[in-house]
Design an enzyme around this catalytic site. Structure first.
Site, PDB file in Angstrom:
ATOM      1  CE  LYS A  82      -3.899   1.890   2.698  1.00  0.00           C
ATOM      2  NZ  LYS A  82      -4.740   1.664   3.892  1.00  0.00           N
ATOM      3  CB  SER A 157      -8.135   3.442   2.801  1.00  0.00           C
ATOM      4  OG  SER A 157      -7.246   2.919   3.771  1.00  0.00           O
ATOM      5  CB  SER A 181      -8.195   0.623   5.782  1.00  0.00           C
ATOM      6  OG  SER A 181      -8.926   1.781   5.542  1.00  0.00           O
TER       7      SER A 181
HETATM    8  N1  GLN Z   1     -13.045   3.994   6.331  1.00  0.00           N
HETATM    9  C1  GLN Z   1     -12.482   4.436   7.571  1.00  0.00           C
HETATM   10  C2  GLN Z   1     -12.104   5.880   7.454  1.00  0.00           C
HETATM   11  O1  GLN Z   1     -12.387   6.440   6.460  1.00  0.00           O
HETATM   12  C3  GLN Z   1     -11.293   3.593   7.928  1.00  0.00           C
HETATM   13  C4  GLN Z   1     -10.112   3.874   7.115  1.00  0.00           C
HETATM   14  C5  GLN Z   1      -8.911   3.081   7.510  1.00  0.00           C
HETATM   15  O2  GLN Z   1      -9.013   2.058   8.196  1.00  0.00           O
HETATM   16  N2  GLN Z   1      -7.751   3.584   7.146  1.00  0.00           N
HETATM   17  O3  GLN Z   1     -11.527   6.465   8.313  1.00  0.00           O
END
Ligand code: GLN
Length: 488
Positions: A82, A157, A181
């Site tokens: 990532k 994400s 994420s």
């Molecule tokens: N979807 C969640 C957010 O927008 C979690 C994102 C993540 O785990 N990085 O914060």
């Protein structure tokens, strides 16, 4: 061996071929690079492909394999990363304009570790800008597409990591999970994804979003690969004071058939209105499979979990607003042009460099931390967080793992939720509490919907009990048998 076939193999299968001398890492790496060239224009998982470096690492792995020196389960295995983990010499963008051309002077500990073990790094994978989002649509560059249906989001994400693993554009990947994420995109793409206990894996070199919640973890094609990757990245790191100095077991040792003596808890708060009936049916069927393997199923309750989303959307933006203060056009990456003084330079740089969602988070977080509001918001959220953690600790007195859905629905369509941030935030309703409590959670595929979209089962365990979640996940995987991969 047909190159297409090589990219279908799991890490442990490839390891057998590599150590048996049946195939070289260079051949496997070339097969992946060819598939990336052919398929990634449709999936769009990669931000940067590091072809030259990958081939060089593959040749070095081949030397090690030939000489029988320092061979590990990852030697010669092509992986994706990532793009919020720092790589010296290769840009780390966080899918943001503000870091579009940023090259870190050092490499993240997890990457140092897997490189030392001989892994081949194919490139850097797409994400929601600074890991803020649930669909990878917040990438400043382009959205990633779900390989099971290119019109749909891969989740987020770590959408690039999940899509690339499912589309066989890497043998496995690393992602990060602040509120879901890793697990949510793993669920949407039909791969295994695990968020380890907070402190299990070093965050050094992971670009910070919400430091008390962020954790790096694996995305893999099966549970065995997930355990192999977890072995590879876990452990104490003096460069991350929140990493825990605690022995790392060999997680693959726990992948045994049978769940006799195991208790699976079903928290009632996770089976609520808004959960798609088809998703619920697949999750309940998976739980009955665990029961068939010998597990006892009990009802439990985590009553404060209903405040998890509200609590997270104070704590995460608060930490983000302070972490992102460093991007001011001075030390890192992008600086706007045409400013009259320093203040204007700051303003223009941040206005032009950050996307809408990142700005929204910075505003919420700055507000929640400002004088007069701190007690009402941040302090209160921190207290609720403690209550949520206690609920989990209490639940684990009655069971080994908790089984729940990962996401309320299967992958939604690209564009479906971009105008409605609240709906987007609710896609993490079942994954967020895990991060607030700091416990491990895994998403393991449990079947396909009528439309052919994957659905995952979430298994959570107590702090440093990754092995329990892995064992239950392994049993589900064995019970469900052979899986198919999306044609893409
Ligand atoms: N979807 C969640 C957010 O927008 C979690 C994102 C993540 O785990 N990085 O914060």
């Amino acid at each position: 061996m047909a190159t297409q076939h090589l990219t279908d193999l799991s890490i442990h299968e490839l390891h057998g071929l590599l150590t048996g001398g049946e195939v070289s890492s260079e051949e496997v790496t070339r097969a992946y690079l060819a598939r990336i060239a052919q398929v990634d224009p449709r999936v769009k998982a990669y931000i940067t492909v590091t072809e030259e470096q990958a081939l060089e690492q593959a040749r070095e792995a081949d030397r090690r394999l030939r000489e029988g020196r320092d061979i590990t389960p990852l030697t010669g295995i092509p992986l994706g990363i990532k793009d919020n983990m720092c790589t010296r010499g290769v840009r780390t963008t966080c899918a943001s304009r503000i870091l579009e051309n940023f090259v870190s002077p050092y490499t993240a500990t997890v990457l140092e570790k897997i490189k030392r073990q001989g892994a081949v790094i194919l490139g850097k994978l797409n994400l929601d800008e600074f890991a803020m989002g649930s669909s990878t649509e917040n990438s400043a560059f382009f959205p990633t597409h779900n390989p099971w249906d290119l019109e749909r989001i891969p989740g987020g994400s770590s959408g690039g990591s999940a899509a690339a693993t499912a589309a066989r554009l890497c043998a496995g990947a690393l992602g990060s999970d602040t509120g879901g994420s890793i697990r949510q995109p793993a669920s949407h793409c039909g791969v295994v994804g695990m968020k380890p206990t907070y402190g299990r894996v070093s965050r050094f070199g992971l670009v910070a979003f919400a430091s008390s919640l962020d954790q790096i973890g694996p995305l893999a094609r099966d549970v065995t690969d997930c355990a192999i990757l977890l072995n590879a990245v876990s452990g104490y790191d003096p460069k991350d004071s929140t990493s825990v100095d605690r022995e790392v077991p060999d997680y693959t040792r726990f992948l045994e058939k049978g769940l006799d003596g195991y208790t699976v808890g079903l928290p009632e708060e996770y089976f609520v209105e808004g959960l798609d009936p088809e998703v619920e049916a697949l999750v309940r069927e998976a739980i009955s499979q665990l029961e068939k393997q010998g597990a006892r199923v009990v009802k439990v309750s985590v009553p404060h979990m209903k405040y998890a989303v509200a609590c997270y959307y104070i704590i995460a933006p608060a930490e983000a607003s302070s972490n992102l203060a460093r991007y001011d056009g001075v030390k890192y990456g992008f600086r706007a042009r045409g400013y009259k003084d320093l203040m204007e330079m700051y303003k223009k740089t941040r206005s032009e460099g950050f996307g809408a969602e990142v700005k929204r988070r910075i505003m919420i977080g700055t507000y929640a931390l400002s004088a007069g509001y701190y007690d009402a918001y941040y302090k209160k959220a921190s207290r609720v967080r403690t209550l949520i953690t206690r609920d989990f600790m209490k639940a684990f007195e009655k069971c080994d793992v908790l089984a729940t859905p990962v996401a309320p629905t299967a992958a939604f369509r690209i564009g479906e939720k971009t105008e409605d941030p609240l709906q987007m935030y609710l896609s993490d309703i079942f994954t967020i509490a895990t991060n607030l409590a700091g416990i491990p959670g895994i998403s393991v595929p449990c079947g396909l919907t009528g439309e052919g979209l994957p659905v995952g089962l979430q298994l959570m365990a107590g702090h440093f009990e990754e092995h329990k979640a892995l064992r239950a996940a392994y049993n589900l995987e064995q019970a469900l048998g052979a899986r198919t991969w999306p044609e893409v």
